[in-house]
Design an enzyme around this catalytic site. Structure first.
Site, PDB file in Angstrom:
ATOM      1  N   HIS A   1       0.754  -1.180  -0.057  1.00  0.00           N
ATOM      2  CA  HIS A   1       0.040   0.197   0.014  1.00  0.00           C
ATOM      3  C   HIS A   1       0.822   1.236   0.121  1.00  0.00           C
ATOM      4  O   HIS A   1       1.985   1.279   0.586  1.00  0.00           O
ATOM      5  CB  HIS A   1      -1.070  -0.017   1.250  1.00  0.00           C
ATOM      6  CG  HIS A   1      -0.372   0.046   2.792  1.00  0.00           C
ATOM      7  ND1 HIS A   1       0.026   1.190   3.286  1.00  0.00           N
ATOM      8  CD2 HIS A   1      -0.179  -1.071   3.668  1.00  0.00           C
ATOM      9  CE1 HIS A   1       0.532   1.212   4.463  1.00  0.00           C
ATOM     10  NE2 HIS A   1       0.451  -0.367   4.471  1.00  0.00           N
TER      11      HIS A   1
ATOM     12  N   ASP B   1       6.549   1.514   6.175  1.00  0.00           N
ATOM     13  CA  ASP B   1       4.984   1.243   6.190  1.00  0.00           C
ATOM     14  C   ASP B   1       4.456   2.184   4.952  1.00  0.00           C
ATOM     15  O   ASP B   1       3.920   3.265   5.599  1.00  0.00           O
ATOM     16  CB  ASP B   1       4.603   1.298   7.320  1.00  0.00           C
ATOM     17  CG  ASP B   1       3.351   0.597   7.424  1.00  0.00           C
ATOM     18  OD1 ASP B   1       2.721  -0.055   6.592  1.00  0.00           O
ATOM     19  OD2 ASP B   1       2.619   1.005   8.437  1.00  0.00           O
TER      20      ASP B   1
ATOM     21  N   GLU C   1      -5.396   1.496   2.861  1.00  0.00           N
ATOM     22  CA  GLU C   1      -5.145   0.513   3.969  1.00  0.00           C
ATOM     23  C   GLU C   1      -5.043   1.375   5.370  1.00  0.00           C
ATOM     24  O   GLU C   1      -5.616   0.483   6.391  1.00  0.00           O
ATOM     25  CB  GLU C   1      -3.826  -0.044   3.679  1.00  0.00           C
ATOM     26  CG  GLU C   1      -3.642  -1.293   4.525  1.00  0.00           C
ATOM     27  CD  GLU C   1      -3.013  -1.236   5.775  1.00  0.00           C
ATOM     28  OE1 GLU C   1      -2.991  -2.227   6.630  1.00  0.00           O
ATOM     29  OE2 GLU C   1      -2.414  -0.167   6.322  1.00  0.00           O
ATOM     30  N   GLU C   2      -4.519   2.253   5.686  1.00  0.00           N
ATOM     31  CA  GLU C   2      -4.387   2.965   6.927  1.00  0.00           C
ATOM     32  C   GLU C   2      -5.759   3.493   7.292  1.00  0.00           C
ATOM     33  O   GLU C   2      -5.897   3.528   8.525  1.00  0.00           O
ATOM     34  CB  GLU C   2      -3.234   3.727   6.948  1.00  0.00           C
ATOM     35  CG  GLU C   2      -1.793   3.398   6.635  1.00  0.00           C
ATOM     36  CD  GLU C   2      -1.305   2.155   7.718  1.00  0.00           C
ATOM     37  OE1 GLU C   2      -1.656   2.156   8.566  1.00  0.00           O
ATOM     38  OE2 GLU C   2      -0.195   2.241   7.284  1.00  0.00           O
TER      39      GLU C   2
ATOM     40  N   ASP D   1      -0.376   4.500   0.919  1.00  0.00           N
ATOM     41  CA  ASP D   1      -0.835   5.405   1.769  1.00  0.00           C
ATOM     42  C   ASP D   1      -0.091   5.118   3.093  1.00  0.00           C
ATOM     43  O   ASP D   1       0.402   4.257   3.420  1.00  0.00           O
ATOM     44  CB  ASP D   1      -2.292   5.355   2.129  1.00  0.00           C
ATOM     45  CG  ASP D   1      -2.732   3.962   2.658  1.00  0.00           C
ATOM     46  OD1 ASP D   1      -2.384   3.133   2.196  1.00  0.00           O
ATOM     47  OD2 ASP D   1      -3.379   4.128   3.777  1.00  0.00           O
TER      48      ASP D   1
ATOM     49  N   HIS E   1       4.731   3.891  12.202  1.00  0.00           N
ATOM     50  CA  HIS E   1       3.521   4.502  12.813  1.00  0.00           C
ATOM     51  C   HIS E   1       4.059   5.452  13.876  1.00  0.00           C
ATOM     52  O   HIS E   1       3.372   6.045  14.758  1.00  0.00           O
ATOM     53  CB  HIS E   1       2.340   3.761  13.414  1.00  0.00           C
ATOM     54  CG  HIS E   1       1.584   3.071  12.339  1.00  0.00           C
ATOM     55  ND1 HIS E   1       0.493   2.557  12.836  1.00  0.00           N
ATOM     56  CD2 HIS E   1       1.731   2.502  11.125  1.00  0.00           C
ATOM     57  CE1 HIS E   1      -0.087   1.681  11.561  1.00  0.00           C
ATOM     58  NE2 HIS E   1       0.835   1.952  10.558  1.00  0.00           N
TER      59      HIS E   1
END
Length: 497
Positions: A112, A145, A176-177, A114, A448
């Protein structure tokens, strides 16, 4: 591009991938520089990232790359209500071998583009990627990520000069996030577009830097809103009314405290708990990676692996109320407050049943002794867990590929406490396929968190491992699943060729 790959034995792949790293690093830095946080009212950057990712795939040799609107909204309806502007494009690319395609397996590669938002006041350089020559790490939001996953796929294509020995489908998601579930709904509506014999989810990583790992277990996820109300309005002075009149925030705190027992185990009855029998994480390394204070004990009982991978956990992930900021306190009672509770559940737990059990627990009188008004709701943010079937054909082929990419290191099978609901859906759509969760996101990446980074050495090794995988699968030839179906659905909004 330089063609140095020895067909079928992969002997030229290490040198080829190493020679690609300069370009892959530059392209990763370019992709990280785009602030691709999914925000419905700010979609320009997300669409820019999709556009750049699509061009990278097309430039690496995919014969057809599309930007798909997967919202299910027709073009006319989207134009009239602006819905399309709120949907991140799905980058969908494919490659089919021109000769003997029926004998070549189909591999689906997922990542992904995003990223999660970051506090740019604390990290103003989040979208200004920076390479550290001493550690050979690239810092920037999304560097690990999951834009490293995007570049793994681009690098693998480049390693074969755009002509891999297998049929390929590449899927890059842009939501996705956000947890919107658009891709999951699209797969259910168009399952034929996601058929494969081997599925690579490049949104995982090694249990330690430089230690090849296949993730065989993922927890599921439940998100729930709990609103607690005690007063008709929040203008009551805490000096005049505090004491007998309950504050909603304090009532919520008492309820939240009931969610765990004194040892820190989740106290909601009826939830599935399993014993983890795979690779056990080191408590010392876990404490260091998590940043747990020396004097603070780890919570829960059982092995550390079980607590991380196969038992439920609960955290408050959001809070809304009229609580004044700390630097501007107000002596008044809070009338209502809402907490967002995130619960990770055992891989084999049904998320709907888990959500209902959590709801019933929060509505119990003994959990709410002050008799506050409690409104509990959960939305579509429910995700199933995943347990890999290591006995399906091609799973051991993946282990062999990782072993070759990390000479002298034995590939480990490890769990993951996080959730990727898409994985279980793709598994259900391809019951005979090997579903591989891997990638560059080892603990030092700090995904994150502030100052996220990725090891460029890990990106090189994982790109090599994935290239070995395709090379080995191409040598094996005949697929075992049903992934050679190339049925097309004409829903592209943009196309690259």
């Amino acid at each position: 591009m330089d063609s140095t790959v020895a067909s079928g034995d992969g002997q030229g792949l290490p040198e080829k991938v190493k020679g690609l790293m300069g370009g892959l690093t530059a392209d990763l830095m370019d992709l990280v520089s785009v602030r691709s946080v999914y925000e419905p009212d700010r979609m320009t950057d997300v669409r820019e990232a999709a556009d750049r990712a699509a061009k990278l795939l097309a430039g690496a040799g995919l014969t057809k790359v599309e930007l798909l609107d997967i919202s299910g909204t027709t073009a006319d309806a989207a134009a009239s209500d602006g819905q399309a502007a709120k949907d991140a494009p799905l980058v969908y690319g494919s490659y089919r071998r021109p000769e003997a395609a029926a004998k070549a397996p189909t591999v689906l590669l997922y990542a992904h583009y995003d990223v999660v938002p970051t506090d740019e006041t604390q990290w103003p350089e989040a979208f200004k990627p920076e390479k550290d020559p001493d550690t050979n790490r690239l810092k920037g939001r999304g560097a690990a990520d999951d834009k490293s996953g995007v570049m793994m796929h681009v690098g693998t294509l480049r390693a074969f000069d755009g002509k891999p020995p297998v049929n390929l489908t590449v899927v890059l998601e842009g939501e996705e996030e956000s947890g919107r579930g658009s891709l999951e709904a699209y797969i259910q509506a168009h399952p034929e577009r996601f058929k494969a014999d081997v599925i690579v989810i490049a949104d995982g990583g090694n249990h330690r830097l430089g230690e090849p790992t296949l993730t065989t277990s993922l927890r599921g996820f439940v998100a729930m809103n709990v609103t607690v109300t005690t007063l008709e309005h929040g203008t009551k002075h805490s000096g005049m009314f505090g004491g007998p009149a309950p504050d909603a925030f304090m009532a919520l705190v008492r309820m939240l405290a009931r969610l765990h027992d004194n040892d820190g185990n989740v106290a909601v009855p009826g939830l599935v708990t399993d014993v983890w029998g795979g690779l056990q994480p080191s408590e010392e390394e876990f404490r260091a990676d998590a940043g747990v204070l020396k004097e603070t004990k780890l919570i829960g009982t059982g092995t550390l692996g079980s607590r991380l991978y196969t038992k439920p956990s609960i955290n408050v992930v959001g809070l809304t109320s009229e609580l004044p900021p700390h630097d501007k306190p107000v002596n008044q009672l809070i009338d209502t407050v809402t907490a967002r509770i995130g619960m990770r559940i055992a891989p084999r737990e049904d998320p709907k049943i888990a959500a209902q059990r959590l709801r019933e627990f929060l509505e119990r009188v003994d959990v709410n002794p002050w008799r506050a008004r409690v409104d509990v709701s959960y939305d579509a943010d429910l995700g199933r867990g995943f347990t890999a079937d290591e006995d399906v054909p091609n799973y051991q082929v993946a282990k062999e590929a990782l072993d070759k990419a990390y000479p002298g290191k034995a590939t480990q099978y490890a769990g993951q406490g996080a959730s990727i609901p898409l994985v279980s859906l793709l598994q259900a759509n391809n019951p005979e396929a090997a579903v591989l969760v891997l990638g560059c996101e080892e603990p030092q990446c700090l995904i994150h968190a502030l100052h996220e980074s990725v090891s460029l050495d890990e990106l090189e090794r994982m790109t090599l491992a994935q290239s070995y995988l395709l090379d080995l699968l191409g040598t094996l030839g005949t697929p075992v699943g049903s992934g050679t179906d190339d049925t097309r659905v004409p829903v592209a909004t943009s196309s690259y060729s």
